[in-house]
Design an enzyme around this catalytic site. Sequence first.
Site, mmCIF file in Angstrom:
data_model
loop_
_atom_site.group_PDB
_atom_site.id
_atom_site.type_symbol
_atom_site.label_atom_id
_atom_site.label_comp_id
_atom_site.label_asym_id
_atom_site.label_seq_id
_atom_site.Cartn_x
_atom_site.Cartn_y
_atom_site.Cartn_z
ATOM 1 N N GLU A 189 -0.635 -8.639 -1.113
ATOM 2 C CA GLU A 189 -1.833 -8.718 -1.609
ATOM 3 C C GLU A 189 -2.657 -9.940 -0.969
ATOM 4 O O GLU A 189 -2.177 -10.991 -0.753
ATOM 5 C CB GLU A 189 -1.729 -9.155 -3.190
ATOM 6 C CG GLU A 189 -1.411 -7.903 -4.060
ATOM 7 C CD GLU A 189 -1.486 -8.145 -5.569
ATOM 8 O OE1 GLU A 189 -1.814 -9.285 -5.933
ATOM 9 O OE2 GLU A 189 -1.041 -7.391 -6.141
ATOM 10 N N ASP B 256 -20.684 8.011 5.473
ATOM 11 C CA ASP B 256 -19.425 8.009 5.091
ATOM 12 C C ASP B 256 -19.018 9.018 6.415
ATOM 13 O O ASP B 256 -19.659 10.165 6.374
ATOM 14 C CB ASP B 256 -19.271 8.718 3.706
ATOM 15 C CG ASP B 256 -17.839 9.376 3.706
ATOM 16 O OD1 ASP B 256 -17.146 9.434 4.570
ATOM 17 O OD2 ASP B 256 -17.573 9.422 2.372
ATOM 18 N N THR C 38 -12.232 8.137 6.152
ATOM 19 C CA THR C 38 -10.973 8.181 5.968
ATOM 20 C C THR C 38 -10.348 8.211 7.416
ATOM 21 O O THR C 38 -11.032 8.059 8.476
ATOM 22 C CB THR C 38 -10.468 9.489 5.294
ATOM 23 O OG1 THR C 38 -11.126 10.733 6.090
ATOM 24 C CG2 THR C 38 -11.094 9.705 4.037
#
Length: 416
Positions: free
Chosen positions: A53, A197, A223
Amino acid sequence: MSSLALFDPEIFDLINREHWRQTEGLELIASENVVAREVLEAMGTILTNKYAEGYPGKRYYGGCEFHDQIENLARDRLCRLFGAEHANVQPHSGSQANEAVYLSFMKPGDKMMSQSLNNGGHLSHGDPANISGKYFDVTPYGVDFDTELLDYGAIEETARKLKPKLIVCGASAYPREIDFKAFAEIAEDVGAKSMADIAHISGLCCTGLHNSPVGVTTFTTSTTHKTLRGPRGGVIMCNKEEASRIDNAVFPGMQGGPLMHVIAAKAVCFREASTPEYKEYAKQVVKNCKVLTAALEDNNFRLVSGGTDNHLCLVDLSDHNISGHQAELTLGRAGITVNKNTIPRQALSPFETSGIRIGTPTITSRGMKEDECKQIADWISRALKNMDKPAVLSEIKEEVKKFCLRFPLYPEIRMT
Ligand code: DSN
């Protein structure tokens, strides 16, 4: 995979069967691909064992020295590939990348504009069924019903009236090149930020085949597993000014620990996408799609917008009295996988649909070229014209299988 076969034969068997389904059939889902063996290798490593993290140099767990180097390589390679000032490679998916952008500067109830799902947009661009549509006040735009192209004049007019905080562009089912500069200018004129996008077309943008929004729109999301041919996941690119807001929105805003095995695989994919061989691949994806589209037209199928500039086409089945749903099932019986898709102005429900979406990234990765695409269009046409004849569909399935075995996914891997 021998230890998996011994420990969990059920899962091993299903993976094996899926391997043969992919090998023996034609995958024409526009959002899928076949990743390189090196990408698979990176994903199947011990990097999955570790929490990391935070970001390189600022983690909330010890022992991250190698993870830091891996994430830095992934970020630097992505920035180089697209000429971006800043990259975040942690989003687990494209949807999460999009939500993180919204979260970075918008409050619930803020206004945004985006291409509607029915007109080729994506669920996470503010569809009422998605969290983005529930949190924000979304005004959709569509395509012009005559040309089936984006109407930048109409979008500008709506933006001037609405004064949104964000204008989203990019699509999941739009076969033409998108003018990102036009979107950025409209947004700037009305005091909005812009987000492109490019999940579907990132492989065409990074190779210069399509114009790239990076450095043009405020944010670019993508993506990594469609035309880009990497592992399943998302990324965000922006300028330095937005960098810390974006990083905070991804972690701790949206996500906890990053998937470091996937980030390593993303780094491998970015390396592959910067090679001349990948550029040739991307060019072939578009060539193949144009040939397939033209061959379908020769077989009397109408193509939305009359053709394609990218890796996908949308076939309007209204004149053939078949729904997209029926076509998807019929082609499935013939060993050909596509997805039903809404098309502009369709009469049928979004479950039934009046169209199908066909894409060439996967077949191109398997080495199929123009001649093979003509053959594929013939099979699609024959199957759809004989949908009530199981014998014909079985015959096509056998032909498809023989043909596909000439183009193995991974010639050197023999799963038995
Ligand atoms: N579901 C993807 C597609 O098929 O286009 C987009 O997320």
